[in-house]
Design a protein around this motif. Structure first.
Motif, short mmCIF file in Angstrom:
data_model
loop_
_atom_site.label_atom_id
_atom_site.label_comp_id
_atom_site.label_asym_id
_atom_site.label_seq_id
_atom_site.Cartn_x
_atom_site.Cartn_y
_atom_site.Cartn_z
N PRO A 1 18.55 -27.37 -38.23
CA PRO A 1 17.92 -28.29 -39.17
C PRO A 1 16.39 -28.21 -39.17
CG PRO A 1 19.66 -29.41 -37.99
CD PRO A 1 19.46 -28.08 -37.31
N ASP A 2 15.79 -27.90 -38.01
CA ASP A 2 14.34 -27.83 -37.94
C ASP A 2 13.79 -26.74 -38.86
OD1 ASP A 2 15.66 -26.06 -36.26
OD2 ASP A 2 13.99 -25.92 -34.85
N ALA A 3 14.54 -25.64 -39.00
CA ALA A 3 14.08 -24.57 -39.88
C ALA A 3 14.11 -24.99 -41.33
CB ALA A 3 14.95 -23.33 -39.69
N ALA A 4 14.97 -25.95 -41.67
CA ALA A 4 15.10 -26.39 -43.06
C ALA A 4 13.96 -27.28 -43.50
CB ALA A 4 16.42 -27.12 -43.24
N ILE A 5 13.19 -27.81 -42.56
CA ILE A 5 12.07 -28.68 -42.94
C ILE A 5 11.11 -27.95 -43.87
CG2 ILE A 5 10.03 -29.88 -42.06
CD1 ILE A 5 11.68 -30.65 -39.62
N GLY A 6 10.97 -26.66 -43.67
CA GLY A 6 10.09 -25.87 -44.53
C GLY A 6 10.48 -25.90 -45.99
N ARG A 7 11.76 -26.14 -46.28
CA ARG A 7 12.18 -26.22 -47.68
C ARG A 7 11.49 -27.37 -48.40
NH1 ARG A 7 18.53 -26.45 -48.23
NH2 ARG A 7 17.84 -26.63 -50.39
N PHE A 8 11.30 -28.47 -47.69
CA PHE A 8 10.67 -29.63 -48.30
C PHE A 8 9.16 -29.45 -48.39
CE2 PHE A 8 14.57 -30.96 -46.25
CZ PHE A 8 15.20 -31.66 -47.27
N ARG A 9 8.57 -28.82 -47.40
CA ARG A 9 7.12 -28.64 -47.39
C ARG A 9 6.68 -27.57 -48.38
NH1 ARG A 9 6.49 -28.83 -40.79
NH2 ARG A 9 6.54 -31.10 -40.61
N ALA A 10 7.56 -26.59 -48.62
CA ALA A 10 7.16 -25.48 -49.48
C ALA A 10 7.26 -25.82 -50.96
CB ALA A 10 8.04 -24.26 -49.18
N ALA A 11 8.04 -26.84 -51.31
CA ALA A 11 8.22 -27.18 -52.71
C ALA A 11 6.92 -27.73 -53.30
CB ALA A 11 9.32 -28.22 -52.87
N PRO A 12 6.67 -27.49 -54.57
CA PRO A 12 5.45 -28.02 -55.20
C PRO A 12 5.37 -29.54 -55.06
CG PRO A 12 6.55 -26.43 -56.64
CD PRO A 12 7.48 -26.69 -55.50
N ASP A 13 4.21 -30.00 -54.66
CA ASP A 13 3.96 -31.44 -54.51
C ASP A 13 4.85 -32.11 -53.48
OD1 ASP A 13 3.52 -31.52 -58.04
OD2 ASP A 13 1.97 -31.36 -56.51
N ALA A 14 5.48 -31.33 -52.57
CA ALA A 14 6.37 -31.95 -51.59
C ALA A 14 5.57 -32.70 -50.55
CB ALA A 14 7.22 -30.87 -50.90
N PRO A 15 6.14 -33.77 -50.02
CA PRO A 15 5.43 -34.56 -49.02
C PRO A 15 5.42 -33.91 -47.65
CG PRO A 15 7.60 -35.45 -49.38
CD PRO A 15 7.44 -34.34 -50.37
N VAL A 16 4.33 -34.09 -46.94
CA VAL A 16 4.23 -33.68 -45.55
C VAL A 16 3.52 -34.79 -44.81
CG1 VAL A 16 4.30 -31.19 -45.87
CG2 VAL A 16 2.12 -32.38 -46.08
N PRO A 17 3.83 -35.03 -43.56
CA PRO A 17 4.88 -34.40 -42.78
C PRO A 17 6.28 -34.91 -43.15
CG PRO A 17 3.82 -36.12 -41.52
CD PRO A 17 3.05 -36.01 -42.81
N VAL A 18 7.29 -34.24 -42.57
CA VAL A 18 8.68 -34.52 -42.88
C VAL A 18 9.45 -34.73 -41.59
CG1 VAL A 18 10.76 -33.59 -43.99
CG2 VAL A 18 8.50 -33.01 -44.90
N ALA A 19 10.43 -35.62 -41.60
CA ALA A 19 11.36 -35.75 -40.49
C ALA A 19 12.78 -35.79 -41.04
CB ALA A 19 11.08 -37.01 -39.67
N LEU A 20 13.64 -35.00 -40.43
CA LEU A 20 15.07 -35.03 -40.73
C LEU A 20 15.77 -35.73 -39.58
CD1 LEU A 20 15.62 -31.34 -41.90
CD2 LEU A 20 15.14 -33.32 -43.32
N ALA A 21 16.66 -36.65 -39.90
CA ALA A 21 17.34 -37.41 -38.86
C ALA A 21 18.82 -37.52 -39.18
CB ALA A 21 16.74 -38.81 -38.74
N VAL A 22 19.62 -37.63 -38.14
CA VAL A 22 21.03 -37.94 -38.36
C VAL A 22 21.12 -39.32 -39.01
CG1 VAL A 22 21.87 -36.49 -36.47
CG2 VAL A 22 21.29 -38.89 -36.03
N ASP A 23 22.17 -39.51 -39.80
CA ASP A 23 22.28 -40.78 -40.51
C ASP A 23 22.39 -41.97 -39.56
OD1 ASP A 23 24.78 -39.87 -39.66
OD2 ASP A 23 25.86 -40.63 -41.41
#
Length: 331
Positions: free
Chosen positions: A98-120
């Protein structure tokens, strides 16, 4: 300062201080966008998203979350998001790295940073206890409990999938109803006629269920939908449905109590759609919790898992987010 300049600065502050929380569950997903400078829960903007599918390649949960980020930026293109918090079902079990997937959110145009992914379970905890230490059980399509102080103690119980776990959840109730219904269909029992009728109304004739349900990548969420009919039948006094709902409530209570780590305060709460079923389910849950954890503080949730995702985003924006702690939170 001119009124125009003051307005420009106000607009810039509003543009630069928004947070986005995303809650992805088995039956759907939601996003909440709100200004960081406003009180929690104020001026919130909401979007609905898609359902998660699980197949041989794993879960689509990150695709669903990324789609909500994109939809939010399309819906409100003038808002610059400061931080994003995602709470997602199956993140620890059905998503590789999942940590590698954080880049998907950061790389998108106008995406927010920083990002945290958490279990529900973590965002459910943040929503129900508002950041306090203790244990929370989240029961929707699946069921998972987390006991944590957001620092040193992290105790997970349940949430291992509908084939052998998710005790007391929507999919568990749906499966138990289907098991009872098929026995009555086959003439082994006669006590589940109402459940058989409800299941056939939802899924079609019983002989078609294998083809209709076992082949679906989203079968957990689809089967969980039957829990509404089971709860309604239990409320009307149907014995077979009532037995399922009582057992579900006791199973959820035992899951929650198991998450009360000895290093944590004896504080607990709950969240999730299954708690909308009153009567046998809630009565059994509360009675079993009191029996298993006498003296523990069981109180109503302060908020929802979506609230917890927003709280996570606010913690990130403030620099107070829990340190990266796989398999619970990734940054």
């Amino acid at each position: 300062m001119t009124s125009a300049a003051s307005g420009d600065r106000a607009a810039e502050r509003a543009r630069g201080r928004w947070v986005l929380g995303i809650d992805v569950g088995g039956t759907g997903s939601r996003a909440a966008l709100e200004p960081l400078d406003a009180p929690f829960g104020n001026d919130r903007r909401l979007l609905e998203g898609g359902r998660v599918a699980v197949a041989s390649a794993g879960s689509t949960v990150l695709d669903v979350a990324a789609a909500l980020v994109e939809a939010t930026t399309r819906e409100w293109p003038d808002v610059a998001i400061t931080a994003i918090g995602v709470g997602a079902t199956g993140l620890a079990s059905l998503v590789s790295a999942p940590d590698a997937a954080i880049g998907r959110f950061r790389a998108a145009p106008d995406a927010p940073v920083p990002v945290a992914l958490a279990v529900d379970a973590l965002t459910a905890h943040l929503g129900a206890l508002g950041g306090q230490a203790g244990a929370v059980v989240a029961v929707g399509t699946g069921a998972i409990a987390l006991g944590t102080d957001l620092d040193a103690v992290w105790r997970r119980v349940g949430g291992w999938g509908h084939l052998w776990d998710d005790r007391g959840s929507g999919v568990w109730v749906g499966i138990e109803a289907l098991k009872a219904a098929i026995r009555t269909h086959d003439g082994v029992t006669t006590d589940a006629a109402a459940l058989l009728s409800a299941a056939e109304s939802r899924f079609g004739p019983a002989p078609t269920w294998p083809g209709e349900l076992l082949t679906r990548a989203d079968r957990a969420g689809v089967i969980a939908g039957l829990a509404r009919e089971v709860a309604a039948l239990a409320a009307d006094g149907d014995a077979a449905a009532s037995a399922i709902m009582r057992t579900a409530g006791t199973e959820v209570a035992s899951t929650l109590v198991a998450a009360l780590d000895p290093e944590l305060p004896r504080r607990a709460s709950w969240t999730g759609g299954m708690f909308g079923a009153a009567g046998a389910y809630r009565d059994a849950f509360e009675a079993e919790f009191a029996r298993l954890a006498p003296g523990a503080d069981l109180h109503a949730p302060l908020g929802t898992p979506l609230d917890g995702a927003v709280r996570l985003a606010r913690l990130i924006a403030a620099g107070d987010v829990p340190a990266q702690h796989p398999p619970f939170v990734w940054r």
